[in-house]
Motif scaffolding. Sequence first.
Motif, PDB file in Angstrom:
ATOM      1  N   VAL A   5       0.644  -1.128   0.144  1.00  0.00           N
ATOM      2  CA  VAL A   5       0.034  -0.001   0.121  1.00  0.00           C
ATOM      3  C   VAL A   5       0.858   1.294  -0.008  1.00  0.00           C
ATOM      4  CG1 VAL A   5      -1.800   1.265   1.321  1.00  0.00           C
ATOM      5  CG2 VAL A   5      -1.635  -1.228   1.252  1.00  0.00           C
ATOM      6  N   LEU A   6       0.761   2.048  -0.801  1.00  0.00           N
ATOM      7  CA  LEU A   6       1.256   3.299  -1.039  1.00  0.00           C
ATOM      8  C   LEU A   6       1.108   4.307   0.154  1.00  0.00           C
ATOM      9  CD1 LEU A   6       0.517   4.340  -4.584  1.00  0.00           C
ATOM     10  CD2 LEU A   6       2.605   3.417  -3.715  1.00  0.00           C
ATOM     11  N   PRO A   7       2.173   4.972   0.810  1.00  0.00           N
ATOM     12  CA  PRO A   7       2.035   5.771   1.767  1.00  0.00           C
ATOM     13  C   PRO A   7       1.173   6.769   1.970  1.00  0.00           C
ATOM     14  CG  PRO A   7       4.558   5.607   1.054  1.00  0.00           C
ATOM     15  CD  PRO A   7       3.600   4.913  -0.063  1.00  0.00           C
ATOM     16  N   GLU A   8       0.731   7.265   0.918  1.00  0.00           N
ATOM     17  CA  GLU A   8      -0.451   8.453   0.581  1.00  0.00           C
ATOM     18  C   GLU A   8      -1.690   7.716   0.973  1.00  0.00           C
ATOM     19  OE1 GLU A   8       1.069   7.797  -3.786  1.00  0.00           O
ATOM     20  OE2 GLU A   8       2.002   7.788  -1.485  1.00  0.00           O
ATOM     21  N   VAL A   9      -1.717   6.575   0.268  1.00  0.00           N
ATOM     22  CA  VAL A   9      -3.160   5.615   0.800  1.00  0.00           C
ATOM     23  C   VAL A   9      -3.224   5.132   2.002  1.00  0.00           C
ATOM     24  CG1 VAL A   9      -4.169   3.689   0.180  1.00  0.00           C
ATOM     25  CG2 VAL A   9      -3.007   4.720  -1.571  1.00  0.00           C
ATOM     26  N   ARG A  10      -2.272   4.843   2.750  1.00  0.00           N
ATOM     27  CA  ARG A  10      -2.213   4.470   4.181  1.00  0.00           C
ATOM     28  C   ARG A  10      -2.424   5.527   5.046  1.00  0.00           C
ATOM     29  NH1 ARG A  10      -3.296  -0.268   5.252  1.00  0.00           N
ATOM     30  NH2 ARG A  10      -1.470  -1.143   4.397  1.00  0.00           N
ATOM     31  N   ALA A  11      -1.977   6.794   4.680  1.00  0.00           N
ATOM     32  CA  ALA A  11      -2.220   8.029   5.231  1.00  0.00           C
ATOM     33  C   ALA A  11      -3.757   8.280   5.258  1.00  0.00           C
ATOM     34  CB  ALA A  11      -1.252   9.170   4.791  1.00  0.00           C
ATOM     35  N   ALA A  12      -4.251   8.091   4.171  1.00  0.00           N
ATOM     36  CA  ALA A  12      -5.724   8.471   3.819  1.00  0.00           C
ATOM     37  C   ALA A  12      -6.450   7.291   4.688  1.00  0.00           C
ATOM     38  CB  ALA A  12      -5.957   8.281   2.361  1.00  0.00           C
ATOM     39  N   GLN A  13      -6.216   6.252   4.715  1.00  0.00           N
ATOM     40  CA  GLN A  13      -6.921   5.141   5.624  1.00  0.00           C
ATOM     41  C   GLN A  13      -6.866   5.633   6.918  1.00  0.00           C
ATOM     42  OE1 GLN A  13      -4.743   1.521   5.776  1.00  0.00           O
ATOM     43  NE2 GLN A  13      -6.621   0.207   6.460  1.00  0.00           N
ATOM     44  N   ARG A  14      -5.717   6.048   7.512  1.00  0.00           N
ATOM     45  CA  ARG A  14      -5.772   6.420   8.815  1.00  0.00           C
ATOM     46  C   ARG A  14      -6.578   7.557   9.271  1.00  0.00           C
ATOM     47  NH1 ARG A  14      -0.028   5.226   8.367  1.00  0.00           N
ATOM     48  NH2 ARG A  14       0.325   7.360   8.005  1.00  0.00           N
ATOM     49  N   VAL A  17     -10.490   6.380   8.839  1.00  0.00           N
ATOM     50  CA  VAL A  17     -10.918   5.457  10.089  1.00  0.00           C
ATOM     51  C   VAL A  17     -11.269   6.434  11.215  1.00  0.00           C
ATOM     52  CG1 VAL A  17      -9.993   3.730  11.610  1.00  0.00           C
ATOM     53  CG2 VAL A  17      -9.887   3.405   9.201  1.00  0.00           C
ATOM     54  N   ALA A  18     -10.259   7.277  11.603  1.00  0.00           N
ATOM     55  CA  ALA A  18     -10.296   8.107  12.755  1.00  0.00           C
ATOM     56  C   ALA A  18     -11.575   8.937  12.515  1.00  0.00           C
ATOM     57  CB  ALA A  18      -8.841   9.062  13.076  1.00  0.00           C
ATOM     58  N   THR A  19     -11.811   9.555  11.319  1.00  0.00           N
ATOM     59  CA  THR A  19     -13.119  10.296  11.277  1.00  0.00           C
ATOM     60  C   THR A  19     -14.394   9.453  11.505  1.00  0.00           C
ATOM     61  OG1 THR A  19     -11.690  11.644   9.721  1.00  0.00           O
ATOM     62  CG2 THR A  19     -14.122  11.820   9.734  1.00  0.00           C
ATOM     63  N   VAL A  20     -14.369   8.370  10.715  1.00  0.00           N
ATOM     64  CA  VAL A  20     -15.700   7.504  10.998  1.00  0.00           C
ATOM     65  C   VAL A  20     -15.910   7.226  12.509  1.00  0.00           C
ATOM     66  CG1 VAL A  20     -16.460   4.976  10.547  1.00  0.00           C
ATOM     67  CG2 VAL A  20     -15.397   6.519   8.712  1.00  0.00           C
ATOM     68  N   ARG A  21     -14.948   6.677  13.159  1.00  0.00           N
ATOM     69  CA  ARG A  21     -14.956   6.462  14.626  1.00  0.00           C
ATOM     70  C   ARG A  21     -15.462   7.604  15.511  1.00  0.00           C
ATOM     71  NH1 ARG A  21      -9.364   3.183  15.193  1.00  0.00           N
ATOM     72  NH2 ARG A  21     -10.297   0.903  14.539  1.00  0.00           N
ATOM     73  N   ALA A  47     -14.991  18.254   1.959  1.00  0.00           N
ATOM     74  CA  ALA A  47     -14.084  18.183   0.637  1.00  0.00           C
ATOM     75  C   ALA A  47     -12.827  17.478   0.921  1.00  0.00           C
ATOM     76  CB  ALA A  47     -13.724  19.799   0.168  1.00  0.00           C
ATOM     77  N   GLU A  48     -12.000  17.561   2.046  1.00  0.00           N
ATOM     78  CA  GLU A  48     -11.044  16.880   2.574  1.00  0.00           C
ATOM     79  C   GLU A  48     -11.174  15.501   2.912  1.00  0.00           C
ATOM     80  OE1 GLU A  48      -8.254  20.808   4.324  1.00  0.00           O
ATOM     81  OE2 GLU A  48      -9.697  19.380   5.638  1.00  0.00           O
ATOM     82  N   ILE A  49     -12.420  15.196   3.347  1.00  0.00           N
ATOM     83  CA  ILE A  49     -12.796  13.925   3.428  1.00  0.00           C
ATOM     84  C   ILE A  49     -12.900  12.913   2.312  1.00  0.00           C
ATOM     85  CG2 ILE A  49     -14.831  12.349   4.761  1.00  0.00           C
ATOM     86  CD1 ILE A  49     -14.831  14.505   6.670  1.00  0.00           C
ATOM     87  N   GLY A  50     -13.566  13.875   1.513  1.00  0.00           N
ATOM     88  CA  GLY A  50     -13.945  13.448   0.093  1.00  0.00           C
ATOM     89  C   GLY A  50     -12.781  13.091  -0.882  1.00  0.00           C
ATOM     90  N   GLN A  51     -11.728  13.974  -0.506  1.00  0.00           N
ATOM     91  CA  GLN A  51     -10.312  13.408  -1.182  1.00  0.00           C
ATOM     92  C   GLN A  51      -9.697  12.061  -0.635  1.00  0.00           C
ATOM     93  OE1 GLN A  51      -8.236  17.160  -0.640  1.00  0.00           O
ATOM     94  NE2 GLN A  51      -9.674  18.340  -2.086  1.00  0.00           N
ATOM     95  N   ASP A  52      -9.933  11.966   0.724  1.00  0.00           N
ATOM     96  CA  ASP A  52      -9.341  10.867   1.051  1.00  0.00           C
ATOM     97  C   ASP A  52     -10.151   9.342   0.476  1.00  0.00           C
ATOM     98  OD1 ASP A  52      -7.230  11.800   2.602  1.00  0.00           O
ATOM     99  OD2 ASP A  52      -8.181  12.037   4.437  1.00  0.00           O
ATOM    100  N   LEU A  53     -11.460   9.875   0.665  1.00  0.00           N
ATOM    101  CA  LEU A  53     -12.331   8.723   0.233  1.00  0.00           C
ATOM    102  C   LEU A  53     -12.110   8.257  -1.364  1.00  0.00           C
ATOM    103  CD1 LEU A  53     -15.648   9.340   1.897  1.00  0.00           C
ATOM    104  CD2 LEU A  53     -14.143   7.552   2.210  1.00  0.00           C
TER     105      LEU A  53
END
Length: 207
Positions: A5-14, A17-21, A47-53
């Motif tokens: 998993v690319l670093p930018e993808v892993r960062a978006a995942q983190r 996950v924090a936002t959903v929780r 918009a930033e949440i959307g970018q991560d999604l």
Amino acid sequence: MAEAVLPEVRAAQRRIVATVRVSGVLNQDGLAMWRESGCGEWKATAAEIGQDLDVLEVPHVIVSACRFPLANAHSKALRRGEEVRIARKDLMHLVRWMPSLKKSVEQIPEDCPGWSFTMFQPRAEGMAVMGIALAADWPAWSEKQARAARLLCAECDYDLRQRDQERLPYYMPAPEKPNKLRLVCGQCCNDGLDEMERLAALAGQPS
């Protein structure tokens, strides 16, 4: 072998996950995350949440949505914001990145509310079905919060979120404030029929 998993993808995942929780709301229609307008200084915007999604390839939409005014706020208007919504059929795309969400999705009651709060508006030409653009957590608001959001009957104070078929919400604005949200239950307004007949008479239409 585990998928790289690319670093930018892993960062978006983190971040997701924090936002959903912290702010994710699950219901019959899917999952939603609300953000008040101008919150960017303190937290991720819609918009930033959307970018991560987008990075995680999770289908979603961003819609306008309101919450109740704060008790200590000078303005009593609904708080405007945006909500990132992931449809229930698309939640498995998010479960890929947040496996712990799967059990919660499977346990969503089939009879629980969805995103929409539906009301009826008497018009000269007939009864219209409308929706209020509310944040997805509207069913969980306290009665005080729902009253501040004007979701209680303006006549008898009945909580219109109960969805009693005999006390459905009707949009009945006061003449002096025609653009202000004012809801009345079916018992207090004869299911809007009297208002519909009055408007039809004014318009010269048969009721």
